[in-house]
Structure formats: structure tokens, C-alpha cells
Design a protein around this motif. Structure first.
Motif, PDB file in Angstrom:
ATOM      1  N   ASP A   1       0.841  -1.190   0.000  1.00  0.00           N
ATOM      2  CA  ASP A   1       0.000   0.000   0.000  1.00  0.00           C
ATOM      3  C   ASP A   1       0.880   1.245   0.000  1.00  0.00           C
ATOM      4  N   VAL A   2       0.497   2.244  -0.775  1.00  0.00           N
ATOM      5  CA  VAL A   2       1.276   3.480  -0.819  1.00  0.00           C
ATOM      6  C   VAL A   2       1.223   4.204   0.521  1.00  0.00           C
ATOM      7  N   HIS A   3       0.060   4.186   1.175  1.00  0.00           N
ATOM      8  CA  HIS A   3      -0.100   4.895   2.447  1.00  0.00           C
ATOM      9  C   HIS A   3      -0.259   3.910   3.599  1.00  0.00           C
ATOM     10  N   LEU A   4       0.594   4.055   4.626  1.00  0.00           N
ATOM     11  CA  LEU A   4       0.551   3.186   5.808  1.00  0.00           C
ATOM     12  C   LEU A   4       0.489   4.060   7.055  1.00  0.00           C
TER      13      LEU A   4
ATOM     14  N   THR B   1      -0.349  -0.846  -4.301  1.00  0.00           N
ATOM     15  CA  THR B   1      -1.792  -0.652  -4.328  1.00  0.00           C
ATOM     16  C   THR B   1      -2.062   0.780  -3.875  1.00  0.00           C
ATOM     17  N   THR B   2      -2.948   1.459  -4.569  1.00  0.00           N
ATOM     18  CA  THR B   2      -3.166   2.871  -4.268  1.00  0.00           C
ATOM     19  C   THR B   2      -4.559   3.316  -4.669  1.00  0.00           C
ATOM     20  N   ALA B   3      -5.094   4.256  -3.915  1.00  0.00           N
ATOM     21  CA  ALA B   3      -6.309   4.927  -4.349  1.00  0.00           C
ATOM     22  C   ALA B   3      -5.936   5.780  -5.551  1.00  0.00           C
ATOM     23  N   HIS B   4      -6.915   6.140  -6.359  1.00  0.00           N
ATOM     24  CA  HIS B   4      -6.598   6.851  -7.604  1.00  0.00           C
ATOM     25  C   HIS B   4      -5.883   8.169  -7.328  1.00  0.00           C
ATOM     26  N   ASP B   5      -4.698   8.273  -7.860  1.00  0.00           N
ATOM     27  CA  ASP B   5      -3.873   9.467  -7.730  1.00  0.00           C
ATOM     28  C   ASP B   5      -3.131   9.603  -9.049  1.00  0.00           C
ATOM     29  N   ARG B   6      -3.637  10.447  -9.928  1.00  0.00           N
ATOM     30  CA  ARG B   6      -3.092  10.541 -11.285  1.00  0.00           C
ATOM     31  C   ARG B   6      -1.589  10.767 -11.290  1.00  0.00           C
ATOM     32  N   TYR B   7      -1.121  11.617 -10.384  1.00  0.00           N
ATOM     33  CA  TYR B   7       0.299  11.952 -10.356  1.00  0.00           C
ATOM     34  C   TYR B   7       1.126  10.737  -9.972  1.00  0.00           C
ATOM     35  N   ALA B   8       0.682  10.004  -8.909  1.00  0.00           N
ATOM     36  CA  ALA B   8       1.419   8.824  -8.472  1.00  0.00           C
ATOM     37  C   ALA B   8       1.370   7.731  -9.531  1.00  0.00           C
ATOM     38  N   VAL B   9       0.201   7.542 -10.145  1.00  0.00           N
ATOM     39  CA  VAL B   9       0.057   6.518 -11.180  1.00  0.00           C
ATOM     40  C   VAL B   9       0.979   6.813 -12.353  1.00  0.00           C
TER      41      VAL B   9
ATOM     42  N   ASP C   1       4.773  -2.039 -11.394  1.00  0.00           N
ATOM     43  CA  ASP C   1       3.361  -2.378 -11.459  1.00  0.00           C
ATOM     44  C   ASP C   1       2.592  -1.778 -10.292  1.00  0.00           C
ATOM     45  N   TYR C   2       1.322  -1.519 -10.520  1.00  0.00           N
ATOM     46  CA  TYR C   2       0.457  -0.960  -9.480  1.00  0.00           C
ATOM     47  C   TYR C   2      -0.968  -1.415  -9.725  1.00  0.00           C
ATOM     48  N   LEU C   3      -1.776  -1.386  -8.675  1.00  0.00           N
ATOM     49  CA  LEU C   3      -3.194  -1.700  -8.763  1.00  0.00           C
ATOM     50  C   LEU C   3      -3.976  -0.583  -8.097  1.00  0.00           C
ATOM     51  N   LEU C   4      -4.997  -0.098  -8.775  1.00  0.00           N
ATOM     52  CA  LEU C   4      -5.840   0.935  -8.196  1.00  0.00           C
ATOM     53  C   LEU C   4      -6.895   0.297  -7.290  1.00  0.00           C
ATOM     54  N   LYS C   5      -7.133   0.944  -6.156  1.00  0.00           N
ATOM     55  CA  LYS C   5      -8.190   0.475  -5.245  1.00  0.00           C
ATOM     56  C   LYS C   5      -9.533   1.061  -5.668  1.00  0.00           C
ATOM     57  N   PRO C   6     -10.627   0.318  -5.494  1.00  0.00           N
ATOM     58  CA  PRO C   6     -10.660  -1.099  -5.117  1.00  0.00           C
ATOM     59  C   PRO C   6     -10.094  -1.969  -6.236  1.00  0.00           C
ATOM     60  N   VAL C   7      -9.310  -2.952  -5.846  1.00  0.00           N
ATOM     61  CA  VAL C   7      -8.602  -3.766  -6.834  1.00  0.00           C
ATOM     62  C   VAL C   7      -9.590  -4.524  -7.712  1.00  0.00           C
ATOM     63  N   ASP C   8      -9.361  -4.433  -9.015  1.00  0.00           N
ATOM     64  CA  ASP C   8     -10.200  -5.126  -9.994  1.00  0.00           C
ATOM     65  C   ASP C   8      -9.628  -6.527 -10.245  1.00  0.00           C
ATOM     66  N   PRO C   9     -10.464  -7.560 -10.274  1.00  0.00           N
ATOM     67  CA  PRO C   9      -9.974  -8.932 -10.488  1.00  0.00           C
ATOM     68  C   PRO C   9      -9.159  -9.091 -11.766  1.00  0.00           C
ATOM     69  N   ASP C  10      -9.591  -8.452 -12.843  1.00  0.00           N
ATOM     70  CA  ASP C  10      -8.865  -8.572 -14.116  1.00  0.00           C
ATOM     71  C   ASP C  10      -7.510  -7.877 -14.040  1.00  0.00           C
ATOM     72  N   ASP C  11      -7.462  -6.728 -13.360  1.00  0.00           N
ATOM     73  CA  ASP C  11      -6.185  -6.028 -13.200  1.00  0.00           C
ATOM     74  C   ASP C  11      -5.204  -6.871 -12.389  1.00  0.00           C
ATOM     75  N   LEU C  12      -5.720  -7.517 -11.339  1.00  0.00           N
ATOM     76  CA  LEU C  12      -4.871  -8.389 -10.515  1.00  0.00           C
ATOM     77  C   LEU C  12      -4.364  -9.566 -11.332  1.00  0.00           C
ATOM     78  N   ALA C  13      -5.252 -10.180 -12.101  1.00  0.00           N
ATOM     79  CA  ALA C  13      -4.856 -11.319 -12.935  1.00  0.00           C
ATOM     80  C   ALA C  13      -3.767 -10.912 -13.926  1.00  0.00           C
ATOM     81  N   GLY C  14      -3.902  -9.706 -14.479  1.00  0.00           N
ATOM     82  CA  GLY C  14      -2.880  -9.213 -15.414  1.00  0.00           C
ATOM     83  C   GLY C  14      -1.549  -9.008 -14.736  1.00  0.00           C
ATOM     84  N   ALA C  15      -1.559  -8.447 -13.524  1.00  0.00           N
ATOM     85  CA  ALA C  15      -0.325  -8.215 -12.779  1.00  0.00           C
ATOM     86  C   ALA C  15       0.364  -9.536 -12.449  1.00  0.00           C
ATOM     87  N   ILE C  16      -0.426 -10.531 -12.050  1.00  0.00           N
ATOM     88  CA  ILE C  16       0.138 -11.846 -11.726  1.00  0.00           C
ATOM     89  C   ILE C  16       0.715 -12.507 -12.977  1.00  0.00           C
TER      90      ILE C  16
END
Length: 253
Positions: free
Chosen positions: A57-60, A82-90, A99-114
Motif C-alpha cells: 500500500d502506498v499509504h501506511l 496498491t493505491t487509491a486513484h492518484d493521477r500523479y502517483a500513477v 506495477d500498481y493496482l488501483l483500489k478497489p482492486v479489480d480482479p482482471d487487473d490483478l490477474a494481469g499483474a500476476i
């Protein structure tokens, strides 16, 4: 990689639980070794479990995932932020080839990352990618782009890129030194990456740096002469949008 030990670092229980549920669909290739909510427990978990992949997670709480990475002597695992939408960070992640995943994580995005993780061996250039990410996050403008190649990564100054050309599913990148770089990404991906950095797709097969145009020659669509002396055709259907973009990026008399 054929099977990966992963850990999840996220201080939001809802987000962590969702990611765990989605990861459970990939048990054939993934084993989750632990979930950690704080920087300190995550550091301990990394030391004990020695994961191959960390979903970070970007923020802890009052810290960040980058604080965690800076505490490590070496990064011996792949990272998926994993991050909430932040255009600058993305945008910074894209430029750094991380690699990164936007929250809420999408199943297809996760499958692609894996799938991307399984398709490659651990890259020794990960530390360089992370350093590039730190640099890009601290800069008002991302000036360096990380280009994946067969040998690893090549880091290019965006201002040095003159033009990019489609070559099937590949892209040839031409810089001021004239040496082309063949990259296993299509031109659409570079168009999305560089659109906010003064680049424009003048033809279905050509993306150019507007700051490095030396001359525009009128015609049905027209032709641009670039700083490397190349001549690039402007398609008729893109001409109007190109001239409008050119006018906004240049001081015209």
C-alpha cells in the motif's frame, strides 16, 4: 517464476480482505504468507518470510510504502503497489516501469499483474526501477522514463526522445543520438504514457515530440521535419487536432 510466496502490506482491513479474496482465486500460483498493517511489522515479515512478491500500500498510517523500502538494505522481491486513484502517483509508476493496482482492486487487473510476474524472471534492475520511482515522485515533472528491454531496463530522458514508431506489437523509439530502441510495447501504450509530456500521435504509426519539430510543411495532411532530420507524415484526420496542439505548445507569430 512458477509459484510465488507473497505478503500483503495494507493498513486498511477492508482493502486487505478484498485483495486476499481475489488472491485466493490464484492459489495454484500464489501462496499468501502474511498480512501486515504497519511499517515495522512489515519489515519483520519481509525478514522472516523472504517473499518473492510484496503487495504494498502506498499509504501506511502516517508512513508510506516508500518509507518501508528505504529501510531495506536490498530489495529482493517484486513489488506491486496498491493505491487509491492518484493521477500523479500513477503516472510516476508508469514512468518507472513498476506495477500498481488501483483500489478497489479489480480482479482482471490483478490477474494481469500476476501474469506479468509469472512471465518474467526476477529482474536485477528492480532497485533501479524503485530509485527512478522515488525520483519521479519527488519531481514536479517526470523527466525520466524506464524502458523495458531484453537486457533489463534503459532509462531515457523524455526530452531526448524525438519520435516513436509502431512496428507491429513493438515500438521503435528514436532519440537525439539517432539510435533506435526496439521495445516490446505497442505505440498506444507510449501514446498514453507521453501524452501529457508534449507528444502527439500525428499518424497511426507515428508519435512525435512537439518540442523537437523543426518545420511543418503544408499539404493534404502535411509533413513535419524533426530535429533528427526525419520527415514524418501527418494523417489528414489528425491534421486539425495536431495544428491545434502545436499552436498551444509553441509560440506562433
Amino acid at each position: 517464476m512458477t509459484h510465488m510466496k507473497v505478503i500483503v502490506v495494507d493498513d486498511e482491513k477492508t482493502s486487505a480482505d478484498r485483495l486476499l479474496r481475489l488472491l485466493s482465486a490464484h492459489q495454484a500460483t500464489i501462496t499468501v504468507a502474511g498480512v501486515y498493517e504497519t511499517l515495522e511489522t512489515a519489515l519483520e515479515g519481509i525478514h522472516i518470510e523472504k517473499p518473492e512478491v510484496v503487495f504494498l500500500d502506498v499509504h501506511l498510517h502516517d508512513k508510506t510504502g516508500f518509507d518501508l523500502l528505504s529501510r531495506l538494505e536490498a530489495i529482493n522481491f517484486e513489488i506491486i503497489f496498491t493505491t487509491a486513484h492518484d493521477r500523479y502517483a500513477v503516472e510516476a509508476f508508469k514512468f518507472s516501469a513498476i506495477d500498481y493496482l488501483l483500489k478497489p482492486v479489480d480482479p482482471d487487473d490483478l490477474a494481469g499483474a500476476i501474469a506479468r510476474l509469472l512471465a518474467r524472471n526476477h529482474q536485477k534492475t528492480l532497485t533501479a526501477r524503485v530509485e527512478t520511482l522515488f525520483h519521479n515522485l519527488n519531481e514536479k515533472e517526470h523527466k525520466t522514463i524506464a524502458i523495458p528491454t531484453q537486457e533489463g531496463l534503459t532509462f531515457l530522458d523524455v526530452d531526448e526522445i524525438v519520435r516513436c514508431h509502431s512496428d507491429g506489437n513493438y515500438t521503435r523509439i528514436y532519440t537525439k543520438d539517432g539510435l533506435p530502441l526496439l521495445v516490446a510495447k505497442n505505440l498506444k501504450q507510449f501514446e498514453e504514457l507521453l501524452a501529457n509530456r508534449g507528444f502527439f500521435r500525428v499518424h497511426h504509426s507515428s508519435l512525435i515530440n512537439l518540442r523537437l519539430i523543426r518545420k511543418y510543411i503544408k499539404g493534404k495532411g502535411g509533413v513535419v521535419l524533426m530535429a533528427d532530420h526525419s520527415e514524418i507524415e501527418v494523417s489528414v484526420r489528425r491534421k486539425e487536432a495536431f495544428l491545434k496542439e502545436l499552436a498551444s505548445s509553441q509560440t506562433l507569430l
